[in-house]
Design a protein around this motif. Structure first.
Motif, PDB file in Angstrom:
ATOM      1  N   VAL A  48       0.809  -0.637  -0.056  1.00  0.00           N
ATOM      2  CA  VAL A  48      -0.259  -0.136  -0.053  1.00  0.00           C
ATOM      3  C   VAL A  48       1.130   1.329  -0.236  1.00  0.00           C
ATOM      4  O   VAL A  48       1.513   1.714   1.188  1.00  0.00           O
ATOM      5  CB  VAL A  48      -0.814   0.262   1.097  1.00  0.00           C
ATOM      6  N   THR A  49       1.349   1.632  -1.416  1.00  0.00           N
ATOM      7  CA  THR A  49       2.342   2.739  -1.584  1.00  0.00           C
ATOM      8  C   THR A  49       1.759   4.479  -1.879  1.00  0.00           C
ATOM      9  O   THR A  49       0.375   3.288  -2.935  1.00  0.00           O
ATOM     10  CB  THR A  49       3.606   2.097  -2.039  1.00  0.00           C
ATOM     11  N   PRO A  50       2.124   5.115  -2.860  1.00  0.00           N
ATOM     12  CA  PRO A  50       0.802   6.283  -3.167  1.00  0.00           C
ATOM     13  C   PRO A  50       1.101   5.547  -5.079  1.00  0.00           C
ATOM     14  O   PRO A  50       0.561   6.567  -5.787  1.00  0.00           O
ATOM     15  CB  PRO A  50       2.180   7.351  -2.879  1.00  0.00           C
ATOM     16  N   ALA A  51       2.427   4.627  -5.099  1.00  0.00           N
ATOM     17  CA  ALA A  51       2.378   4.664  -6.670  1.00  0.00           C
ATOM     18  C   ALA A  51       1.462   3.293  -7.178  1.00  0.00           C
ATOM     19  O   ALA A  51       1.070   3.164  -8.408  1.00  0.00           O
ATOM     20  CB  ALA A  51       4.270   4.101  -7.008  1.00  0.00           C
ATOM     21  N   LEU A  69     -10.260   6.742  -2.773  1.00  0.00           N
ATOM     22  CA  LEU A  69      -8.913   6.061  -3.168  1.00  0.00           C
ATOM     23  C   LEU A  69      -8.957   4.345  -3.443  1.00  0.00           C
ATOM     24  O   LEU A  69      -9.615   3.764  -2.720  1.00  0.00           O
ATOM     25  CB  LEU A  69      -8.015   6.053  -1.837  1.00  0.00           C
ATOM     26  N   ALA A  70      -8.194   3.726  -4.420  1.00  0.00           N
ATOM     27  CA  ALA A  70      -8.288   2.450  -4.788  1.00  0.00           C
ATOM     28  C   ALA A  70      -7.394   1.594  -5.249  1.00  0.00           C
ATOM     29  O   ALA A  70      -6.220   2.165  -5.604  1.00  0.00           O
ATOM     30  CB  ALA A  70      -9.156   2.072  -6.513  1.00  0.00           C
ATOM     31  N   VAL A  80      -8.699  -2.905  -9.934  1.00  0.00           N
ATOM     32  CA  VAL A  80      -9.006  -2.166  -8.618  1.00  0.00           C
ATOM     33  C   VAL A  80      -9.049  -3.718  -8.275  1.00  0.00           C
ATOM     34  O   VAL A  80      -9.960  -4.121  -8.058  1.00  0.00           O
ATOM     35  CB  VAL A  80      -9.880  -1.616  -8.722  1.00  0.00           C
ATOM     36  N   LEU A  81      -8.548  -3.352  -6.945  1.00  0.00           N
ATOM     37  CA  LEU A  81      -7.916  -4.627  -6.272  1.00  0.00           C
ATOM     38  C   LEU A  81      -8.918  -4.435  -4.655  1.00  0.00           C
ATOM     39  O   LEU A  81      -9.876  -5.242  -4.233  1.00  0.00           O
ATOM     40  CB  LEU A  81      -6.985  -4.726  -5.611  1.00  0.00           C
ATOM     41  N   ALA A  82      -8.762  -2.861  -4.819  1.00  0.00           N
ATOM     42  CA  ALA A  82      -9.570  -2.591  -3.106  1.00  0.00           C
ATOM     43  C   ALA A  82      -9.776  -1.491  -3.384  1.00  0.00           C
ATOM     44  O   ALA A  82      -9.218  -1.097  -3.826  1.00  0.00           O
ATOM     45  CB  ALA A  82      -9.051  -3.419  -1.964  1.00  0.00           C
ATOM     46  N   LEU A  83     -10.799  -0.533  -2.021  1.00  0.00           N
ATOM     47  CA  LEU A  83     -10.328   0.673  -1.852  1.00  0.00           C
ATOM     48  C   LEU A  83     -10.959   1.145  -0.793  1.00  0.00           C
ATOM     49  O   LEU A  83     -11.011   0.380   0.672  1.00  0.00           O
ATOM     50  CB  LEU A  83     -12.557   1.234  -2.466  1.00  0.00           C
ATOM     51  N   TYR A  84     -10.827   1.963  -0.249  1.00  0.00           N
ATOM     52  CA  TYR A  84     -10.250   2.430   1.240  1.00  0.00           C
ATOM     53  C   TYR A  84     -11.880   3.798   1.602  1.00  0.00           C
ATOM     54  O   TYR A  84     -11.836   4.656   0.987  1.00  0.00           O
ATOM     55  CB  TYR A  84      -9.019   3.877   1.437  1.00  0.00           C
ATOM     56  N   LEU A  85     -12.339   3.037   2.251  1.00  0.00           N
ATOM     57  CA  LEU A  85     -13.493   3.683   3.004  1.00  0.00           C
ATOM     58  C   LEU A  85     -13.870   3.358   4.291  1.00  0.00           C
ATOM     59  O   LEU A  85     -13.190   2.056   4.875  1.00  0.00           O
ATOM     60  CB  LEU A  85     -14.709   2.370   2.081  1.00  0.00           C
ATOM     61  N   LYS A  88     -10.035   1.901   6.422  1.00  0.00           N
ATOM     62  CA  LYS A  88     -10.280   0.288   5.956  1.00  0.00           C
ATOM     63  C   LYS A  88     -10.094   0.173   4.370  1.00  0.00           C
ATOM     64  O   LYS A  88     -10.764   0.625   3.899  1.00  0.00           O
ATOM     65  CB  LYS A  88     -10.585  -0.255   7.064  1.00  0.00           C
ATOM     66  N   TRP A  89      -9.565  -0.132   4.131  1.00  0.00           N
ATOM     67  CA  TRP A  89      -9.139  -1.036   2.885  1.00  0.00           C
ATOM     68  C   TRP A  89     -10.111  -2.273   2.341  1.00  0.00           C
ATOM     69  O   TRP A  89     -10.247  -3.491   3.159  1.00  0.00           O
ATOM     70  CB  TRP A  89      -8.257  -1.636   1.895  1.00  0.00           C
ATOM     71  N   TRP A  90     -10.914  -2.075   1.165  1.00  0.00           N
ATOM     72  CA  TRP A  90     -12.089  -3.549   1.699  1.00  0.00           C
ATOM     73  C   TRP A  90     -11.966  -4.137   0.441  1.00  0.00           C
ATOM     74  O   TRP A  90     -12.119  -3.188  -0.587  1.00  0.00           O
ATOM     75  CB  TRP A  90     -13.651  -2.756   1.605  1.00  0.00           C
ATOM     76  N   PRO A  91     -11.457  -5.002  -0.044  1.00  0.00           N
ATOM     77  CA  PRO A  91     -12.275  -6.025  -1.349  1.00  0.00           C
ATOM     78  C   PRO A  91     -13.064  -5.270  -2.031  1.00  0.00           C
ATOM     79  O   PRO A  91     -14.407  -5.058  -1.933  1.00  0.00           O
ATOM     80  CB  PRO A  91     -11.978  -7.095  -1.176  1.00  0.00           C
TER      81      PRO A  91
END
Length: 368
Positions: A48-51, A69-70, A80-85, A88-91
């Protein structure tokens, strides 16, 4: 019971955007990567990095910014693997699920999270696979939408342009009838009657309206679904029109009539076949009558929004002139009916004209 983002306390677009910006700022300030996400899709851990993160914009440019954020693999920014909601990160699959028993069938979109689901279905999950497919445009935050829920999952949606609503932000034109603008059903959930369910819900929602529209042009899949729907619901055959904004009579084509005339690529004209009367078929043969319908020739378009799952989209173009709108639209209902063709009385030969033939067994021909 598992909880999903759509079931958690509601947040507005400002809170969603600020949470994304704050989290991204904290990652940029960090010296090293301290967080990893294990993808069930790839069975790999993603740093989980800005890149590996990009911001997704939910709405059109002229509306206030609303971003989420994706997380994507290092080699593919479009995936897209996950979203920040909710911190936390959700699949991705979890974002499209619900644990609420009340979310069944077609439900109106009311929260930002539900609008996020519409965004994911149209922009991320069901991306065009071929060059010929057109991508959906972003929907405005005020768009009337309904999400189709089945077994706790979002399997589709549709959007509506209401009668009297502005067609765009740069003119004063308003829609002259309700229009089914966007329809999408997930590929893995198709051929299960969901398209018919959406059409029935749309027509039932505007039962007091004499005419209803479906955004032009129609895809071949959409034509097939509408044809099946209209065969089951003949009362809507004179109501549904393929329309271009704002829906003047010169911008409408009755869908059922054009299906019968074979004016769609997936439909072939149906020639009338005369069947002579017989003991098993005593009814008179049927012949279609000609109908008057204002028809605008379909030219090559560059639609501003996709209707691929659905197969509908709104497109702006210059209308072909010299076509007069029908003064009495109600004539269409009469044109969709059939008239009995007159039976020609067979000519009987006189005894003098009848040639002598050998006697043989009499045979009866029955046309079914």
């Amino acid at each position: 019971m598992a909880m999903y983002p759509v079931d958690l306390p509601a947040v507005d677009d400002t809170e969603l955007t600020s949470a994304s910006e704050n989290y991204l700022a904290s990652l940029n300030a960090a010296q090293s990567c301290n967080e990893w996400f294990r993808s069930l899709l790839t069975s790999k851990e993603i740093a989980v990095t800005p890149a590996n993160i990009r911001q997704l914009q939910l709405f059109e440019d002229e509306h206030p910014a609303c971003t989420v954020l994706a997380l994507h693999p290092p080699h593919d920014q479009t995936q897209v693997l996950a979203l920040y909601l909710h911190k936390k990160w959700w699949p991705l699959d979890d974002v499209l699920q619900t644990s609420s028993e009340s979310r069944r069938g077609l439900q109106p979109v009311q929260s930002v999270m539900e609008r996020l689901i519409v965004f994911l279905l149209s922009q991320v999950v069901e991306r065009p696979r071929s060059h010929g497919e057109v991508r959906f445009s972003l929907h405005p935050p005020t768009e009337t939408c309904k999400v189709l829920w089945e077994d706790g999952q979002a399997v589709g949606f549709y959007t509506i342009k209401h009668k009297g609503r502005l067609c765009d932000s740069w003119s004063s034109r308003c829609y002259l009838l309700p229009v089914l603008d966007t329809v999408l059903v997930r590929r893995r959930c198709r051929r299960r009657g969901f398209g018919l369910q959406i059409l029935h819900d749309f027509c039932s929602s505007f039962s007091s309206e004499e005419f209803l529209g479906v955004s032009s042009p129609l895809s071949s899949d959409m034509v097939a679904v509408i044809r099946k729907f209209l065969l089951q619901h003949e009362e809507h055959q004179a109501r549904l029109y393929e329309v271009e904004a704002p829906g003047e009579w010169t911008q409408r084509r009755n869908i059922w009539l054009n299906i019968q005339l074979g004016r769609y690529a997936s439909e072939q004209p149906r020639p009338a076949v005369l069947t002579p009367p017989s003991p098993c078929n005593s009814s008179a043969p049927l012949m279609p009558t000609s109908a008057q319908l204002c028809d605008v020739n379909q030219e090559d378009r560059s639609p501003s929004s996709e209707r691929s799952g659905k197969g509908c989209c709104s497109s702006e173009r210059t209308d072909i002139l010299g076509i007069k709108a029908p003064s009495r639209p109600q004539r269409l209902k009469e044109s969709l009916k059939w008239k009995e063709a007159p039976l020609r009385k067979p000519r009987r030969e006189s005894p003098k004209e009848m040639p002598k033939r050998p006697k043989r067994a009499r045979r009866t021909s029955i046309n079914e």
